[in-house]
Motif scaffolding. Structure first.
Motif, PDB file in Angstrom:
ATOM      1  N   ALA A 187       0.618  -1.197   0.091  1.00 58.04           N
ATOM      2  CA  ALA A 187       0.021  -0.160   0.119  1.00 58.04           C
ATOM      3  C   ALA A 187       0.789   1.286  -0.025  1.00 58.04           C
ATOM      4  N   LEU A 188       1.946   1.377   0.762  1.00 61.12           N
ATOM      5  CA  LEU A 188       2.899   2.408   0.873  1.00 61.12           C
ATOM      6  C   LEU A 188       3.629   2.607  -0.596  1.00 61.12           C
ATOM      7  N   LEU A 189       3.918   1.536  -1.095  1.00 58.68           N
ATOM      8  CA  LEU A 189       4.571   1.570  -2.449  1.00 58.68           C
ATOM      9  C   LEU A 189       3.645   2.036  -3.518  1.00 58.68           C
ATOM     10  N   HIS A 190       2.532   1.597  -3.426  1.00 61.87           N
ATOM     11  CA  HIS A 190       1.565   2.297  -4.418  1.00 61.87           C
ATOM     12  C   HIS A 190       1.293   3.555  -4.307  1.00 61.87           C
ATOM     13  N   ASP A 191       1.176   4.020  -3.198  1.00 62.03           N
ATOM     14  CA  ASP A 191       0.836   5.615  -2.904  1.00 62.03           C
ATOM     15  C   ASP A 191       2.023   6.194  -3.113  1.00 62.03           C
ATOM     16  N   LEU A 192       3.234   5.809  -2.850  1.00 62.05           N
ATOM     17  CA  LEU A 192       4.472   6.823  -3.104  1.00 62.05           C
ATOM     18  C   LEU A 192       4.543   6.816  -4.734  1.00 62.05           C
ATOM     19  N   CYS A 193       4.698   5.741  -5.497  1.00 61.37           N
ATOM     20  CA  CYS A 193       4.846   5.799  -6.728  1.00 61.37           C
ATOM     21  C   CYS A 193       3.639   6.518  -7.514  1.00 61.37           C
ATOM     22  N   ALA A 194       2.300   6.340  -7.137  1.00 68.45           N
ATOM     23  CA  ALA A 194       1.451   7.417  -7.662  1.00 68.45           C
ATOM     24  C   ALA A 194       1.596   8.802  -7.395  1.00 68.45           C
ATOM     25  N   ARG A 195       2.420   9.328  -6.289  1.00 64.72           N
ATOM     26  CA  ARG A 195       2.572  10.529  -5.992  1.00 64.72           C
ATOM     27  C   ARG A 195       3.736  11.097  -6.555  1.00 64.72           C
ATOM     28  N   HIS A 196       4.783  10.153  -6.637  1.00 65.52           N
ATOM     29  CA  HIS A 196       6.137  10.644  -7.295  1.00 65.52           C
ATOM     30  C   HIS A 196       6.379  10.391  -9.041  1.00 65.52           C
ATOM     31  N   ARG A 197       5.669   9.403  -9.318  1.00 62.32           N
ATOM     32  CA  ARG A 197       5.440   9.038 -10.625  1.00 62.32           C
ATOM     33  C   ARG A 197       6.684   8.620 -11.698  1.00 62.32           C
ATOM     34  N   PRO A 198       7.811   8.060 -10.784  1.00 59.59           N
ATOM     35  CA  PRO A 198       8.850   7.704 -11.557  1.00 59.59           C
ATOM     36  C   PRO A 198       8.662   6.314 -12.365  1.00 59.59           C
ATOM     37  N   ALA A 199       9.381   6.220 -13.428  1.00 54.77           N
ATOM     38  CA  ALA A 199       9.473   4.912 -14.040  1.00 54.77           C
ATOM     39  C   ALA A 199       9.929   3.703 -13.128  1.00 54.77           C
ATOM     40  N   VAL A 200       9.107   2.713 -13.038  1.00 54.22           N
ATOM     41  CA  VAL A 200       9.534   1.467 -11.922  1.00 54.22           C
ATOM     42  C   VAL A 200       9.674   0.160 -12.554  1.00 54.22           C
ATOM     43  N   LEU A 201      10.539  -0.438 -12.161  1.00 53.46           N
ATOM     44  CA  LEU A 201      10.886  -1.924 -12.518  1.00 53.46           C
ATOM     45  C   LEU A 201      11.072  -2.530 -11.274  1.00 53.46           C
ATOM     46  N   LEU A 202      10.098  -3.536 -10.992  1.00 51.64           N
ATOM     47  CA  LEU A 202      10.427  -4.165  -9.861  1.00 51.64           C
ATOM     48  C   LEU A 202      10.531  -5.811 -10.428  1.00 51.64           C
ATOM     49  N   VAL A 203      11.451  -6.357  -9.467  1.00 50.68           N
ATOM     50  CA  VAL A 203      11.687  -7.734  -9.909  1.00 50.68           C
ATOM     51  C   VAL A 203      11.105  -8.359  -8.389  1.00 50.68           C
ATOM     52  N   THR A 204      10.259  -9.474  -8.762  1.00 54.18           N
ATOM     53  CA  THR A 204       9.512 -10.115  -7.659  1.00 54.18           C
ATOM     54  C   THR A 204       9.612 -11.689  -8.080  1.00 54.18           C
ATOM     55  N   HIS A 205       9.199 -12.568  -6.960  1.00 48.87           N
ATOM     56  CA  HIS A 205       9.001 -13.935  -7.338  1.00 48.87           C
ATOM     57  C   HIS A 205       7.497 -14.245  -6.883  1.00 48.87           C
ATOM     58  N   ASP A 206       6.776 -12.942  -6.514  1.00 50.03           N
ATOM     59  CA  ASP A 206       5.413 -13.233  -6.126  1.00 50.03           C
ATOM     60  C   ASP A 206       4.435 -12.734  -7.044  1.00 50.03           C
ATOM     61  N   VAL A 207       3.742 -13.544  -7.663  1.00 45.06           N
ATOM     62  CA  VAL A 207       2.610 -13.367  -8.552  1.00 45.06           C
ATOM     63  C   VAL A 207       1.610 -12.270  -8.158  1.00 45.06           C
ATOM     64  N   ASP A 208       1.165 -12.485  -7.182  1.00 47.12           N
ATOM     65  CA  ASP A 208       0.112 -11.445  -6.707  1.00 47.12           C
ATOM     66  C   ASP A 208       0.494 -10.026  -6.472  1.00 47.12           C
ATOM     67  N   GLU A 209       1.798 -10.033  -5.920  1.00 45.60           N
ATOM     68  CA  GLU A 209       2.366  -8.793  -5.532  1.00 45.60           C
ATOM     69  C   GLU A 209       2.616  -8.002  -6.999  1.00 45.60           C
ATOM     70  N   ALA A 210       2.962  -8.788  -8.061  1.00 53.42           N
ATOM     71  CA  ALA A 210       3.004  -8.228  -9.417  1.00 53.42           C
ATOM     72  C   ALA A 210       1.610  -7.707 -10.006  1.00 53.42           C
ATOM     73  N   LEU A 211       0.857  -8.529  -9.783  1.00 53.18           N
ATOM     74  CA  LEU A 211      -0.606  -8.229 -10.303  1.00 53.18           C
ATOM     75  C   LEU A 211      -1.154  -7.094  -9.516  1.00 53.18           C
ATOM     76  N   LEU A 212      -1.034  -6.900  -8.074  1.00 52.46           N
ATOM     77  CA  LEU A 212      -1.612  -5.766  -7.415  1.00 52.46           C
ATOM     78  C   LEU A 212      -0.852  -4.408  -7.456  1.00 52.46           C
ATOM     79  N   LEU A 213       0.532  -4.324  -7.928  1.00 53.00           N
ATOM     80  CA  LEU A 213       1.159  -3.158  -8.021  1.00 53.00           C
ATOM     81  C   LEU A 213       1.376  -2.636  -9.283  1.00 53.00           C
ATOM     82  N   ALA A 214       1.743  -3.402 -10.419  1.00 54.95           N
ATOM     83  CA  ALA A 214       1.901  -3.039 -11.426  1.00 54.95           C
ATOM     84  C   ALA A 214       0.939  -2.647 -12.583  1.00 54.95           C
ATOM     85  N   ASP A 215       1.383  -1.895 -13.556  1.00 55.65           N
ATOM     86  CA  ASP A 215       0.523  -1.332 -14.875  1.00 55.65           C
ATOM     87  C   ASP A 215       0.683  -2.793 -15.885  1.00 55.65           C
TER      88      ASP A 215
END
Length: 268
Positions: A187-215
């Motif tokens: 939730a924190l990362l989602h809010d911060l990225c929405a506020r600052h609007r950087p390009a983001v590249l997230l490496v993860t092993h968690d499918v749900d994490e990817a689906l909930l956070l990414a475009d």
């Protein structure tokens, strides 16, 4: 200003023509990778990968261990000069790792502003503001050893965001956290990225994490992307209620070769 780096490693690069000529700043200030190749001990990890990430776009990268996810991230962060290809990324950039990597002999605020240019008074003010933004107001003088795992990662996020990055690289930043803390950090990362609007590249092993956070979610296998899945609509926990969520999850798991779509499945 974009940083343009041509990666060459004669010991590992295949005998192939050089990649495309250096381009101008990526459209919109995002990321542009072309023909990225990387090999270790004769095994090709990245095999001519092309990737564009627009400014403000959140892209998640999935793949089994050893598939080259972190190698790609390091190339985008200019942390690895080996291999071959064109890497064009905006500046400044910042990286958050699974380990918060705070200096134990420096207090939290000093960790956040370490290396920050400009007058010290201004740097400290920016550091305090960044700590407040991640929910650590009042913890400026705490020692890193007194922080919980979630607090340490919040400090790491503050250290990244205080530099106002155009590119934010995240290498499994929540992999060592317990389930409840991870939900709060999402939730924190989602809010911060929405506020600052950087390009983001997230490496993860968690499918749900990817689906909930990414475009958009990419799956890396055999040195190339085998799936590029755009996720329409706003990111966040409400995506679980989207009728398309189970099908998207199942598609990602199939691409990863996971036979059963169990809730919370992580990859080996």
């Amino acid at each position: 200003m974009a940083h343009d780096t041509r990666l060459t490693d004669p010991a590992t690069a295949p005998a192939a023509p050089p990649g495309p000529a250096p381009a101008t700043t990526p459209a919109g200030g995002g990321v542009r990778l072309r023909g990225l190749r990387r090999a270790f001990d004769g095994r090709t990890v990245l095999d001519g990968v092309d990737l564009d990430v627009a400014k403000g776009e959140f892209t998640a990268l999935l793949g089994h261990s050893g598939s080259g996810k972190s190698t790609l991230l390091r190339a985008a962060g200019r942390l690895d000069g080996g291999g071959e290809g064109l890497v064009e990324v905006p500046e400044p950039s910042a990286v958050v790792f699974q380990d918060a990597r705070l200096l134990p002999w420096s207090r939290v605020l000093e960790n956040v502003v370490l290396g920050l240019p400009g007058p010290r008074s201004a740097a400290l003010a920016r550091g305090r503001a960044a700590l407040a933004e991640v929910g650590l107001a009042g913890r400026e003088r705490a020692w890193p050893g007194t922080l919980s795992g979630g607090e340490a990662q919040r400090a790491a996020l503050a250290r990244a965001l205080v530099r106002e990055p155009e590119l934010l690289l995240l290498d499994e930043p929540f992999g060592a956290l317990d389930a409840l803390t991870r939900i709060r950090m999402h939730a924190l990362l989602h809010d911060l990225c929405a506020r600052h609007r950087p390009a983001v590249l997230l490496v993860t092993h968690d499918v749900d994490e990817a689906l909930l956070l990414a475009d958009r979610v990419l799956v890396l296998a055999d040195g190339r992307f085998c799936l590029d899945l755009p996720l329409p609509g706003p990111a966040g926990p409400d995506r679980r209620r989207d009728p398309a969520f189970p099908a998207q999850r199942e598609r990602l798991l199939r691409a990863l070769g996971v036979p059963e779509s169990e809730p919370g499945a992580d990859l080996p």
